[in-house]
Design a protein around this motif. Structure first.
Motif, mmCIF file in Angstrom:
data_model
loop_
_atom_site.group_PDB
_atom_site.id
_atom_site.type_symbol
_atom_site.label_atom_id
_atom_site.label_comp_id
_atom_site.label_asym_id
_atom_site.label_seq_id
_atom_site.Cartn_x
_atom_site.Cartn_y
_atom_site.Cartn_z
ATOM 1 N N GLU A 6 0.833 -1.196 0.000
ATOM 2 C CA GLU A 6 0.000 0.000 0.000
ATOM 3 C C GLU A 6 0.871 1.251 0.000
ATOM 4 O O GLU A 6 2.012 1.241 0.484
ATOM 5 C CB GLU A 6 -0.913 0.066 1.235
ATOM 6 N N LEU A 20 -5.460 6.132 -1.763
ATOM 7 C CA LEU A 20 -4.604 5.008 -1.395
ATOM 8 C C LEU A 20 -4.432 4.100 -2.605
ATOM 9 O O LEU A 20 -5.368 3.916 -3.385
ATOM 10 C CB LEU A 20 -5.218 4.212 -0.248
ATOM 11 N N SER A 21 -3.241 3.549 -2.728
ATOM 12 C CA SER A 21 -2.950 2.592 -3.797
ATOM 13 C C SER A 21 -2.456 1.297 -3.182
ATOM 14 O O SER A 21 -1.830 1.298 -2.118
ATOM 15 C CB SER A 21 -1.879 3.146 -4.736
ATOM 16 N N CYS A 22 -2.732 0.209 -3.859
ATOM 17 C CA CYS A 22 -2.255 -1.105 -3.414
ATOM 18 C C CYS A 22 -1.810 -1.868 -4.649
ATOM 19 O O CYS A 22 -2.637 -2.211 -5.503
ATOM 20 C CB CYS A 22 -3.360 -1.863 -2.690
ATOM 21 N N TRP A 36 -10.453 -3.295 0.754
ATOM 22 C CA TRP A 36 -9.782 -2.443 1.734
ATOM 23 C C TRP A 36 -10.454 -2.622 3.091
ATOM 24 O O TRP A 36 -11.689 -2.651 3.179
ATOM 25 C CB TRP A 36 -9.879 -0.976 1.325
ATOM 26 N N THR A 79 -2.879 -2.794 -9.771
ATOM 27 C CA THR A 79 -3.095 -1.899 -8.649
ATOM 28 C C THR A 79 -4.577 -1.645 -8.417
ATOM 29 O O THR A 79 -5.338 -1.481 -9.378
ATOM 30 C CB THR A 79 -2.375 -0.561 -8.889
ATOM 31 N N TYR A 96 -5.660 -1.255 5.269
ATOM 32 C CA TYR A 96 -5.018 -2.436 4.708
ATOM 33 C C TYR A 96 -5.720 -2.849 3.419
ATOM 34 O O TYR A 96 -6.957 -2.874 3.370
ATOM 35 C CB TYR A 96 -5.100 -3.612 5.677
ATOM 36 N N CYS A 97 -4.964 -3.215 2.427
ATOM 37 C CA CYS A 97 -5.595 -3.847 1.274
ATOM 38 C C CYS A 97 -5.463 -5.355 1.424
ATOM 39 O O CYS A 97 -4.589 -5.841 2.140
ATOM 40 C CB CYS A 97 -5.001 -3.358 -0.044
ATOM 41 N N GLY A 110 -1.743 -6.482 2.845
ATOM 42 C CA GLY A 110 -0.645 -5.545 2.779
ATOM 43 C C GLY A 110 -0.162 -5.194 4.177
ATOM 44 O O GLY A 110 -0.735 -5.624 5.186
ATOM 45 N N THR A 113 -1.257 1.186 5.754
ATOM 46 C CA THR A 113 -0.815 2.566 5.604
ATOM 47 C C THR A 113 -1.681 3.442 6.515
ATOM 48 O O THR A 113 -2.901 3.291 6.561
ATOM 49 C CB THR A 113 -0.876 3.030 4.132
#
Length: 119
Positions: A6, A20-22, A36, A79, A96-97, A110, A113
């Motif tokens: 993440e 947010l990116s994962c 998520w 992603t 969390y992803c 993940g 973050t």
């Protein structure tokens, strides 16, 4: 072994936005579901948004209309994203992803973050 990483957390004022990116180490289209979750100290991890394969995205009531989950449309980046708007202090948490494999017998998470929303 699938790895999820993440990024995009941080500190934002109430009413602000964050993305947010994962990024997954393997093709996200192979997963049965991605999503998520978030967690605050002393509380259980709670669902924020869940994207089952070929089914509509589910959102928690507390974020519906403010958060939007999506994935990389051309699938080259592997992603998923969580666009968060109109953030409130109660959205403060570690996000969390997660991914569920195609056989639905293994979950991947993940590292989390931190998102902090100041009032």
């Amino acid at each position: 072994q699938v790895q999820l990483v993440e990024s995009g957390g941080g500190l934002v004022q109430a009413g602000g936005s964050l993305r947010l990116s994962c990024r997954a180490s393997s093709g996200i289209l192979t997963f049965a579901a991605t999503g998520w979750y978030r967690q605050t100290p002393g509380k259980q991890r709670e669902l924020v948004a869940n994207m089952p394969r070929a089914r509509p995205i589910n959102y928690a009531d507390s974020v519906r209309g403010r958060f939007t989950m999506s994935r990389d449309m051309d699938n080259k980046k592997n992603t998923i994203y969580l666009d968060m708007s109109r953030l409130q202090p109660e959205d403060t948490a570690v996000y969390y992803c997660y991914a569920l494999n195609f056989a639905r017998d293994r979950e991947y998470w993940g590292q989390g973050t931190q998102v902090t929303v100041s009032s």
